[in-house]
Structure formats: C-alpha cells, structure tokens
Design a protein around this motif. Structure first.
Motif: not given
Ligand code: PGA
Length: 251
Positions: A166, A13, A211, A171-172, A232-233, A96
């Motif tokens: 997703e 990202k 996640s 998400i996140g 992501g993270g 996305h």
C-alpha cells in the motif's frame, strides 16, 4: 505457479459504530455471500467486532481486526491482545501505514505483532508501502523490500500469510497506483518472500491497497502478482465493496 484465491479485505479504519457497523456488515453479507472464488474479509473497529462476528459467523465473510498488541496481557492501558480476539476474528491487519506513521510502529513492532497473531492461530495481513518522497527519490523498491523483510523477521506461518503493498501516497487520496506500478511492487514483495521462504512464494497472497474502487479493480486484478485488494474508503459502502468482491470472484 500455484493458483491463489483472491482476497478482498475492507479496512473500515475509525469509521462506523456498533449499530452502523452491524448494518454495514449485514448489507455486505446480503450482497456478497453468494459470490464464490474469492476470500472476503471485513475489518471493523474493535467495539463492533463482537456483534459483527456473531452476525457473520458461519458465512463466507470473514472478520478481521485492524491492529493488535504484541503483548499477551497486563498493564497496557487501552491495548487489545490476540487472546481477546480469539473467537471474534480470523485475520488481523498489522503494520498499516497509518499505524507506522501516526503511532510510530516500527518494522520490529510489526514483526512482533505478526508473531503474536500467528501464535494465536490467526492470520496476519501485513502491510508495507513507501511514502511519496521515497518514490520520488527513486528508492521505492529497496525501501519496500527492506520494510517487508524486517517486518517478517522471525516469521514462520508462511502458508497463511497475506501481504498488502500500500503506497502511502495512494491511500485515501483517490490517486491509486497505476496497475504497472502496483504489479512492479507486488512482484518485489513476492521476491522478498521467495528469498525468506522459497516454497511459499507462489502461494502467499499479495494484495494492493490505495484508492481501490470499482473503476480500477479489474485492471489491478489482471496483474500476475496482485492477488486482491485491501480497501479503505470503498469498503464503507456495501454496493461498492460488493462490486470489488464480484470483480475478484470472476477474475
Ligand atoms: P483507501 O485505503 O482505499 O481509502 O485508499 C486503503 C487502506 O488504507 O488500506
């Protein structure tokens, strides 16, 4: 059923910069280059692509972009075309949920981007997923099926396609879908593909994203329709990302 090689893809990202991105890529390479049986992809910000592509060229870690324009070139200030990405990346994330929600990308836009990616000889990682209200209203399956079908309108390069389910609410947030939810929805994605391209359905990789971390990856990968993860993270820490790669490599 065809045997599908799992994919672990990191979506960085709008994080890292030219220097720290290169460093992260170097650490991921060191920790994961020797792991086999899994396709590894990192998707850094555009500005870091040239350096990272040079660093990772010839290694087992592939490079992807996070977005691309559907247009070939011209007066589109701030946009990046597929021809600019050739030689730098092998994959491009399209659709996305952050692009759809924050930049009003429609499924028709996503279909046009996927077509541009394919014409350039690159591989799309096409994302779909429902928002929380849609799930709470009991409409997740029909929403995701429709979203995927319209995002794949006119699509042709089935042999290379990667799809990522997703759910927006995962998400996140640190709250991943359960493995049952993720299995149900990745199976829905595969059935949509079966309808559009019957011969490709068992070979297209369908990933789960939202996640994902080293604590939940094993259970997700055990599901028959989950072929890996878009991360992501957890992709911003080389140790954690390499654990995901290890899990998929031995899965
Ligand atoms: P997350 O992001 O792993 O931080 O939830 C996933 C994604 O947006 O692809």
């Amino acid at each position: 059923m065809a045997i599908r090689t799992p994919v672990i893809a990191g979506n960085w990202k709008m994080n890292t910069d030219v220097v720290s991105g290169l460093e992260l890529a170097r650490e991921i390479l060191e920790q994961s280059d020797g792991i086999t049986g899994v396709e590894k992809i990192v998707c850094p910000p555009f500005v870091a692509l040239a350096g990272i592509s040079e660093l990772l060229g010839g290694s087992s870690v592939h490079v992807g972009a996070q977005n691309v324009s559907a247009n070939e070139n011209g007066a589109y200030t701030g946009e990046i075309s597929t021809s600019m990405l050739e030689g730098l990346v092998s994959h491009v994330i399209v659709g996305h949920s952050e692009r759809r929600a924050l930049y009003n990308e429609t499924s028709a836009d996503v279909a046009a981007k996927a077509a541009a990616v394919v014409s350039a000889g690159l591989i799309p990682i096409l994302c779909v997923g429902e928002a929380l209200e849609i799930r709470q209203a009991g409409n997740a399956i029909s929403f995701v099926a429709d979203q995927l079908e319209s995002s794949l309108a006119g699509y042709t390069a089935w042999e290379s396609l990667i799809v990522a389910y997703e759910p927006v609410w995962a998400i996140g947030t640190g709250e991943a879908a359960t493995s049952e939810q993720a299995q149900e929805m990745t199976a829905v994605c595969r059935e949509v593909i079966r309808k559009l391209a019957p011969n490709a359905a068992d070979s297209v990789r369908v990933l789960y994203g939202g996640s994902v971390n080293s604590g939940n990856i094993d259970e997700l990968l055990e599901q028959p329709d989950i072929d890996g993860a878009l991360v992501g993270g957890a992709s911003l820490k080389a140790d954690e990302f390499s654990k995901l790669i290890t899990a998929a490599g031995s899965a």
